[in-house]
Motif scaffolding. Structure first.
Motif, PDB file in Angstrom:
ATOM      1  N   ILE A   1      51.397 -14.020 -37.788  1.00 55.03           N
ATOM      2  CA  ILE A   1      52.088 -12.790 -38.176  1.00 55.03           C
ATOM      3  C   ILE A   1      51.085 -11.862 -38.848  1.00 55.03           C
ATOM      4  N   GLY A   2      51.073 -10.623 -38.426  1.00 49.24           N
ATOM      5  CA  GLY A   2      50.195  -9.629 -39.034  1.00 49.24           C
ATOM      6  C   GLY A   2      50.821  -8.254 -38.953  1.00 49.24           C
ATOM      7  N   SER A   3      50.141  -7.272 -39.497  1.00 51.35           N
ATOM      8  CA  SER A   3      50.695  -5.922 -39.455  1.00 51.35           C
ATOM      9  C   SER A   3      49.576  -4.891 -39.526  1.00 51.35           C
ATOM     10  N   VAL A   4      49.939  -3.653 -39.237  1.00 51.09           N
ATOM     11  CA  VAL A   4      48.979  -2.556 -39.232  1.00 51.09           C
ATOM     12  C   VAL A   4      49.743  -1.267 -39.499  1.00 51.09           C
ATOM     13  N   TYR A   5      49.045  -0.269 -40.024  1.00 52.02           N
ATOM     14  CA  TYR A   5      49.645   1.049 -40.228  1.00 52.02           C
ATOM     15  C   TYR A   5      49.158   1.986 -39.128  1.00 52.02           C
TER      16      TYR A   5
ATOM     17  N   LEU B   1      53.726   4.643 -39.447  1.00 48.87           N
ATOM     18  CA  LEU B   1      54.522   3.506 -39.001  1.00 48.87           C
ATOM     19  C   LEU B   1      53.870   2.215 -39.489  1.00 48.87           C
ATOM     20  N   HIS B   2      54.661   1.365 -40.130  1.00 50.20           N
ATOM     21  CA  HIS B   2      54.179   0.034 -40.486  1.00 50.20           C
ATOM     22  C   HIS B   2      54.673  -0.918 -39.405  1.00 50.20           C
ATOM     23  N   LEU B   3      53.751  -1.408 -38.587  1.00 53.34           N
ATOM     24  CA  LEU B   3      54.087  -2.273 -37.457  1.00 53.34           C
ATOM     25  C   LEU B   3      53.825  -3.732 -37.814  1.00 53.34           C
ATOM     26  N   LYS B   4      54.777  -4.581 -37.476  1.00 51.83           N
ATOM     27  CA  LYS B   4      54.634  -6.015 -37.694  1.00 51.83           C
ATOM     28  C   LYS B   4      54.538  -6.709 -36.345  1.00 51.83           C
ATOM     29  N   PHE B   5      53.594  -7.643 -36.216  1.00 52.80           N
ATOM     30  CA  PHE B   5      53.376  -8.366 -34.964  1.00 52.80           C
ATOM     31  C   PHE B   5      53.744  -9.836 -35.155  1.00 52.80           C
ATOM     32  N   TYR B   6      54.556 -10.335 -34.244  1.00 49.48           N
ATOM     33  CA  TYR B   6      54.897 -11.751 -34.215  1.00 49.48           C
ATOM     34  C   TYR B   6      54.110 -12.388 -33.066  1.00 49.48           C
ATOM     35  N   GLY B   7      52.953 -12.942 -33.370  1.00 51.54           N
ATOM     36  CA  GLY B   7      52.122 -13.561 -32.353  1.00 51.54           C
ATOM     37  C   GLY B   7      50.860 -12.759 -32.077  1.00 51.54           C
TER      38      GLY B   7
ATOM     39  N   GLU C   1      45.747   7.112 -35.727  1.00 54.13           N
ATOM     40  CA  GLU C   1      44.758   6.326 -36.468  1.00 54.13           C
ATOM     41  C   GLU C   1      45.387   5.012 -36.886  1.00 54.13           C
ATOM     42  N   LEU C   2      44.651   3.918 -36.711  1.00 53.46           N
ATOM     43  CA  LEU C   2      45.098   2.587 -37.115  1.00 53.46           C
ATOM     44  C   LEU C   2      44.370   2.177 -38.384  1.00 53.46           C
ATOM     45  N   ARG C   3      45.137   1.687 -39.365  1.00 53.65           N
ATOM     46  CA  ARG C   3      44.508   1.247 -40.612  1.00 53.65           C
ATOM     47  C   ARG C   3      45.116  -0.064 -41.088  1.00 53.65           C
TER      48      ARG C   3
END
Length: 305
Positions: free
Chosen positions: A9-13, A67-73, A111-113
């Protein structure tokens, strides 16, 4: 989320800006439409499993949607990075927003942060970017308002959507003036009626903190921001120790304004609509900062006399 692996699990803005239109303003006016457009775009990179990428929260600056995106996998994160590197994410967002806002053309800058790391300059190092994303573990669940919108979209049948009935469309000829008129949907406001609270024998309606409250707090709290943060942490996991000291270290070279601003931003991000005016006022009063509480309440036109 059972259709996606949960061990990675991770995330990015994701920051979205446009020179041709004020996206935060458009989001305020046409929230359900813009959210659905962004949601559809993100789902295109989930590999057929829409729950593998989730929009946890949409924040706003003066000119940007964040946008705060959360990744499952890891695979979902990898697909998204590949689409981003190939500019397909950019193109899809432009197309979706053009369509929902009835514009002939729209160019967006993305932009990804991950915290202070800007991934756009490191996209060729995919594993490094994945490690950054994996390192950012979200400390809160999906924003209540977005969750309500999501439920509305999920409940839409193949027939007429309740989000589309009697809806107006954004003016196509002058998007900059689209603040005149009604939002495109008749969906009721998703924010519930706030309860009231008393301050200095006057009653006020409780409500989620606004950007104006945020700025006033950061401007006047000074070195006391840590004390207020430790009071707010009682019901906010994002401010648990050593979060306060971590913030002080990360923004130690910045102004006190920025340190206080980032602390309250953590609170707002974590609590969503539960991050209310009353909770901040109570924390200020408990730390002897009644004067700042008065300043916050002076911008409200909700005194009940």
């Amino acid at each position: 989320m059972t259709s996606c692996p949960s061990d990675w699990i991770g995330s990015v803005y994701l920051f979205i800006h446009s020179d041709s239109i004020n996206l935060p303003q458009q989001y305020d006016l046409y929230k359900s439409m813009v959210y659905n457009a962004l949601r559809n775009n993100i789902s295109e990179f989930s590999g057929g499993s829409p729950n593998c990428i989730e929009i946890l929260k949409i924040s706003k600056s003066d000119q940007e949607l964040i946008l705060h995106l959360k990744f499952y996998g890891k695979l979902a994160s990898k697909r998204f990075l590949q689409g981003y590197r190939e500019k397909r994410v950019h193109q899809n967002i432009q197309n979706q927003l053009c369509q929902c806002l009835k514009m002939e053309a729209l160019h967006v800058h993305l932009e990804l942060r991950v915290d202070t790391e800007k991934l756009d300059t490191q996209l060729d190092e995919e594993e490094k970017c994945l490690q950054y994303i994996f390192s950012l573990k979200p400390c809160y669940q999906k924003d209540d308002e977005l969750a309500d919108l999501e439920r509305c979209f999920m409940n839409v049948s193949l027939g007429t959507s309740p989000l589309q009935q009697n809806s107006n469309v954004p003016p196509s000829s002058s998007p900059q003036n689209s603040n005149v008129g009604s939002p495109p949907h008749t969906l009721r406001s998703l924010s519930s009626e706030g309860s009231s609270f008393k301050f200095q024998d006057q009653e006020f309606i409780d409500r989620p903190l606004t950007s104006e409250h945020h700025q006033i707090f950061a401007k006047f709290v000074g070195t006391s921001w840590k004390k207020v943060g430790r009071t707010l942490k009682e019901n906010c996991p994002a401010l648990e120790d050593p979060a306060i000291e971590t913030l002080a270290y990360e923004y130690g070279r910045e102004s006190l304004y920025e340190q206080a601003y980032q602390m309250l931003q953590r609170f707002i991000d974590c609590e969503g609509k539960k991050g209310t005016l009353q909770r901040l006022v109570d924390a200020l009063v408990r730390n002897g900062l009644t004067g700042i509480a008065e300043k916050l309440l002076s911008v409200e036109e909700n005194g009940l006399n």
